[in-house]
Design a protein around this motif. Sequence first.
Motif, short mmCIF file in Angstrom:
data_model
loop_
_atom_site.label_atom_id
_atom_site.label_comp_id
_atom_site.label_asym_id
_atom_site.label_seq_id
_atom_site.Cartn_x
_atom_site.Cartn_y
_atom_site.Cartn_z
N MET A 1 103.63 -54.37 -32.10
CA MET A 1 103.50 -53.16 -31.90
C MET A 1 104.33 -52.54 -32.31
O MET A 1 105.73 -52.39 -32.32
N ASN A 2 104.54 -50.95 -33.31
CA ASN A 2 105.38 -50.32 -33.56
C ASN A 2 106.20 -49.24 -32.53
O ASN A 2 105.03 -48.82 -32.12
N LEU A 3 107.32 -48.05 -32.03
CA LEU A 3 107.77 -47.64 -31.14
C LEU A 3 107.39 -46.91 -30.66
O LEU A 3 107.18 -46.10 -29.76
N GLN A 4 106.57 -46.42 -31.98
CA GLN A 4 105.77 -45.23 -32.51
C GLN A 4 104.87 -45.17 -31.58
O GLN A 4 104.24 -43.90 -30.63
N LEU A 5 103.77 -45.94 -31.92
CA LEU A 5 102.16 -45.95 -31.23
C LEU A 5 102.60 -46.28 -29.93
O LEU A 5 101.87 -45.57 -29.21
N LEU A 6 103.37 -46.66 -29.10
CA LEU A 6 103.37 -47.09 -28.06
C LEU A 6 103.97 -45.96 -27.19
O LEU A 6 103.62 -45.00 -26.00
N ALA A 7 105.24 -45.03 -27.70
CA ALA A 7 105.36 -44.00 -27.42
C ALA A 7 104.31 -42.80 -26.87
O ALA A 7 103.88 -42.31 -25.80
N GLN A 8 103.14 -43.18 -28.80
CA GLN A 8 102.56 -42.30 -28.30
C GLN A 8 100.99 -42.15 -26.91
O GLN A 8 100.46 -41.82 -26.25
N ILE A 9 100.99 -43.55 -26.70
CA ILE A 9 100.26 -44.36 -25.91
C ILE A 9 101.08 -44.08 -24.38
O ILE A 9 100.14 -43.60 -24.06
N ASN A 10 102.04 -43.76 -24.99
CA ASN A 10 102.68 -43.14 -22.87
C ASN A 10 102.21 -41.77 -22.86
O ASN A 10 102.05 -41.44 -21.82
N SER A 11 102.88 -41.34 -23.91
CA SER A 11 102.29 -39.74 -23.87
C SER A 11 100.75 -39.60 -23.28
O SER A 11 100.30 -38.84 -22.40
N PHE A 12 99.97 -40.09 -24.06
CA PHE A 12 98.16 -40.05 -23.95
C PHE A 12 97.94 -40.27 -22.66
O PHE A 12 97.02 -40.06 -21.90
N LEU A 13 98.49 -41.66 -21.92
CA LEU A 13 98.20 -41.56 -20.82
C LEU A 13 98.95 -40.58 -19.49
O LEU A 13 98.49 -40.56 -19.19
#
Lengths: 221, 482
Positions: free
Chosen positions: A1-13
């Motif tokens: 998984m790329n970092l961008q997506l993980l950062a977005q998941i983080n913000s979403f949570l």
Amino acid sequence: MNLQLLAQINSFLAALVLLTSFAMLSQRKINSLVTLFAWQGLFLSINTAVVGFVAAKHHLYISSLLTLSLKVILLPYILHVLVVRLKIRKEMETIVNIPTTMLIGIALVIFSYHLTAPVREMSTLITRSTLAVALATVMIGLLMMITRKHAVTQIIGFLAMENGLFFAATSATYGMPLVVELGVALDVLIAAFIFGIFFFQISTTFDSLSVEQMESLREDN
Amino acid sequence: MILLVFIITPFVAALILAFIGDRRFAPEINIFSSILTFTAGIVLALEVYRHGPVIAGGKFFFVDAFSVYLSVLTAFVSSTTAVFSRRYMQREREHGRVGKVRMRFYHAMFQMFIFAMLLCLLTNNIGVLWIAMELATLSTVLLVSLYRTPNAIEAAWKYFILCGVGIAQALFGTVLLYFAAEKVIGEGGEALLWTNLIEVSGRLEPTILSLAFVFLVVGYGTKVGLVPLHNWLPDAHSEGPTPISAVLSGLLLNIALYALVRCKVLVDGSTHTHYAGNIMMGFGIVSILVASFSILRQKDIKRMFSYSSIEHMGIATFAFGLGGPIATYGALLHMLMHSLTKSSIFFTVGHACQMHRTQEIEKIKGLFKGDAFVGWSLMLGTMAIAGMPPFGIFTSEFLILTAVIKNAPLLTPFILIGLAAAFAGLLRKVQYMVSGDTPSYFNPIQAAHTPVLLHMVLVLVLAFYMPDFLNKWFQTTVELLK
């Protein structure tokens, strides 16, 4: 998984955590409050695991599991048992009406963003933007403790604050050292037993868990 | 090794007393383990005196001059309190105010409380310091509600909630501190160690530390009882059993102030301004004024002396904030003197309350005639706490005032007004209690003389003669806090 997506998941949570905070602020029923608290814990636990994955910090997985077992399973269970045993069904009166508390809550979020601005500028972590949300969670928990005059809601506010603090540690620094995290969890656990005992003491002495009756210790009497 | 004995003894005693705390010999075990802790403390203190700071347990423990004097003081006052509590709690049991289970609970939590305070002082880790502080609150919460009266439960609930909220702010401050430290020291547990932090404090980001200090001062300040965060303190100190009031007022407040001062050193090192000091001076002066005028209106004797504790903690906080060698020396001495004097006052107040079966000032009368020892020790103790010579508090307040006149002359009148109000309030009320005839409901009891005498003699002796080791520790600490 790329970092961008993980950062977005983080913000979403983080958004979900904030959302549950506001939901708690607007909720009058104690049972629903306990459920909301469990949801908040769950989002927090998933978020911790995600951050652990991003930062490759294995001790965050432990904190994630700790949050899951303590704040999603154990504490809501204890609270639920207490609510049933003490037969609390009544809806709570709030001191300030709910729309106003929500507005204050929004103001607190803006204030948190303002306050954490220097930290955001300095930090290089991908979680840095969520620190404001964490501080907002702390503040909203505090607001809940102030505006509710019921022992159980005050405790849920207290625990929501603890959630916010945990969240702050994860987003500002990828978690505190493990020894500190474990110690804090232990303190929360002891606190849980103490407020359990308290609920019984208060309800047997005052016939209800409303804190409003506790007004004898004042300066002007 | 001796450090391990020092810290483990109260913990083990707590575990043992949790099971046998209601037996006839339980108070003796309580006393024995407290004295054992105190002895270990002295041995440790000698080591620190001879060889300087001790680091042990893989950098987990760190003992320097500042923490060693407070930890020996903690161990000493808890020993004398254990001696006092033996007869006191026995009588409370005879009066039917506590049962078997609560006696077990009382003894176990008393030792647990000592353990938590010692852990606060001896740990090298700022995070563990926070945890131990929270543990100290949690272990005393249910002791405050020990009598299960509505007032006691209300007081304990307030204590639990307000200190819980306060200490949560301190944790946020600690997170910010860790954030700043991690940038310099690197990740992992090392970044929260005091010994590492102090070395790099000059390189910590000042904006973050300034922000962190606001949270820390609110958090630990709640536990110090600084106005306006003091609401829980008079309730918690007045509704619990008297031995607990003595250790809460005499020891726990010191520990919280210790935590605050440790954090201040780091913030000062980073900002190079008087920012942290100004905040502490502000809180200090408000505390002195509000608390001393509150003393005038108190009707409950234990509440009155709780406000006096707020006042004295205000003085110490103010002096630490003011900084400089004289004020800091005075503040360190003040913490010591207040601790000894206030706990001895609570011992005598406990006796007086048990003799009259009430805490109301108006109903306590004729102590001189009823029990000369209790009457005189209350009178002399009050004179000491009000700052009359020749007692030790006069010395420390004199030092602090000298520094105020020199460095912040405009603040002198405020402090003097506060001191005068407290003086007038305390002496007027106590004079009324000790003089006159004994009322009909007076019942004489066997008072515990040793703890009171020991404390008063120390307060008197230290006013005239400062032992070399204490002087050296204070000087070292002044150097550290510069």
